[in-house]
Design an enzyme around this catalytic site. Structure first.
Site, PDB file in Angstrom:
ATOM      1  N   HIS A 109     -17.615 -32.150 -45.014  1.00 37.63           N
ATOM      2  CA  HIS A 109     -18.843 -31.909 -44.255  1.00 37.63           C
ATOM      3  C   HIS A 109     -18.789 -32.611 -42.902  1.00 37.63           C
ATOM      4  CE1 HIS A 109     -23.150 -33.285 -43.370  1.00 37.63           C
ATOM      5  NE2 HIS A 109     -23.172 -31.982 -43.172  1.00 37.63           N
ATOM      6  N   SER A 110     -19.170 -31.908 -41.850  1.00 37.55           N
ATOM      7  CA  SER A 110     -19.409 -32.485 -40.529  1.00 37.55           C
ATOM      8  C   SER A 110     -18.201 -33.269 -40.003  1.00 37.55           C
ATOM      9  CB  SER A 110     -20.665 -33.357 -40.592  1.00 37.55           C
ATOM     10  OG  SER A 110     -21.138 -33.693 -39.321  1.00 37.55           O
ATOM     11  N   ARG A 111     -18.332 -34.563 -39.758  1.00 36.24           N
ATOM     12  CA  ARG A 111     -17.201 -35.350 -39.264  1.00 36.24           C
ATOM     13  C   ARG A 111     -16.031 -35.288 -40.235  1.00 36.24           C
ATOM     14  NH1 ARG A 111     -14.923 -40.606 -39.204  1.00 36.24           N
ATOM     15  NH2 ARG A 111     -14.376 -41.351 -37.097  1.00 36.24           N
TER      16      ARG A 111
END
Length: 289
Positions: A102-104
């Protein structure tokens, strides 16, 4: 359905200690789950039990949750996560594995898979792919900013919340608003009790900018090395302008299949978990290409 309660495990490599949660059995497809910035492995508590036939290990990345903090002279540049991801896989005895991120964590996964394409079987990404490309002329200012911020955050005193509930409320109303349930899950994993209340366990230096950022050619170089199939969920209510920014990028890579889903940036922790599991589950098990 996978077991609801995970096993707490600890992984050691290169004098580093990574805390993690493991769902499923050893015979399932090996999948390493990576959370986003300032989150922790509890980010996957809702999604993980919905994924069958998978040996899922969700880790607290360096500086997050209950894992090690980097030395006083080190940085948290995004590409440095690749070394830890490979180290974690070695500690697990996994030569080939997939990444759910997820995300980073998704950006770190792309960098890792582009660096070691023969190690990564599949990428299942949630609201993250690559960082916005930096202009070469911005490099000096970016470096100056990173050095100044690292000094500032290294000396920053931890914020103390008088009660655990206050910490949950702060996380609930942070940069990306969360439900009470999601905020509590992250806070239970990511706070420490101390005199006067509670504080976050995250390394404050995570707030500092990277010492250097990838330019357009470097971003494309990592994407071009992704020889494995990739599935990407984009949150309709996620990071502002990210869907528009990524559309022209995605057009050049036939192995990246993207799907927009309703929800906020943390949709995998909210009502979006079921839809993500339905799309990602067969993919991560290898039942579909």
């Amino acid at each position: 359905m996978m077991q609801i309660a995970p096993r707490e495990i600890s992984l050691e490599f290169d004098s580093k200690t990574i805390a993690a949660r493991q769902w499923g059995e050893g015979g399932g497809e090996p999948v390493l789950a990576l959370h986003g910035w300032l989150d922790n492995c509890a980010s996957f508590d809702r999604l993980a039990p919905l994924l069958n036939g998978i040996n899922l290990v969700a880790v607290d990345m360096a500086g997050h949750g209950r894992s090690y903090h980097r030395s006083p002279h080190a940085n948290y540049n995004i590409w440095e996560e690749a070394e830890d991801i490979i180290g974690i896989s070695e500690a697990l005895g996994w030569h080939n594995f997939s990444l759910l991120a997820h995300s980073r964590g998704a950006i770190a996964s792309v960098i890792t898979a582009g660096t070691f394409p023969k190690r990564v079987k599949r990428l299942a990404l949630i609201d993250g792919l690559v960082p916005p490309a930096a202009k070469d002329a911005e490099a000096p200012d970016n470096l100056a900013k990173a050095i100044a911020q690292r000094v500032r955050y290294s000396q920053r005193r931890a914020k103390i919340y008088p009660t655990f509930v206050a910490a949950v409320e702060a996380r609930k109303n942070g940069m990306f608003p969360l439900s009470e349930r999601a905020a509590r899950a992250l806070a239970e994993r990511g706070t420490l009790p101390l005199e006067g209340g509670y504080t976050w366990s995250n390394d404050p230096r995570l707030m500092a900018a990277s010492t250097a950022k990838l330019n357009e050619a470097q971003v494309r170089a990592f994407l071009s090395r992704l020889s494995m199939p990739v599935r990407l969920v984009l949150a309709e209510g996620g990071i502002a302008n990210m869907i528009e920014r990524l559309r022209p990028v995605l057009a050049g890579y036939k192995n990246i299949e993207a799907r927009e889903m309703p929800g906020s940036h943390h949709l995998h922790m909210e009502e979006g978990a079921e839809g993500i599991a339905e799309w990602f589950g067969p993919f991560l098990r290898g039942d579909v290409a």
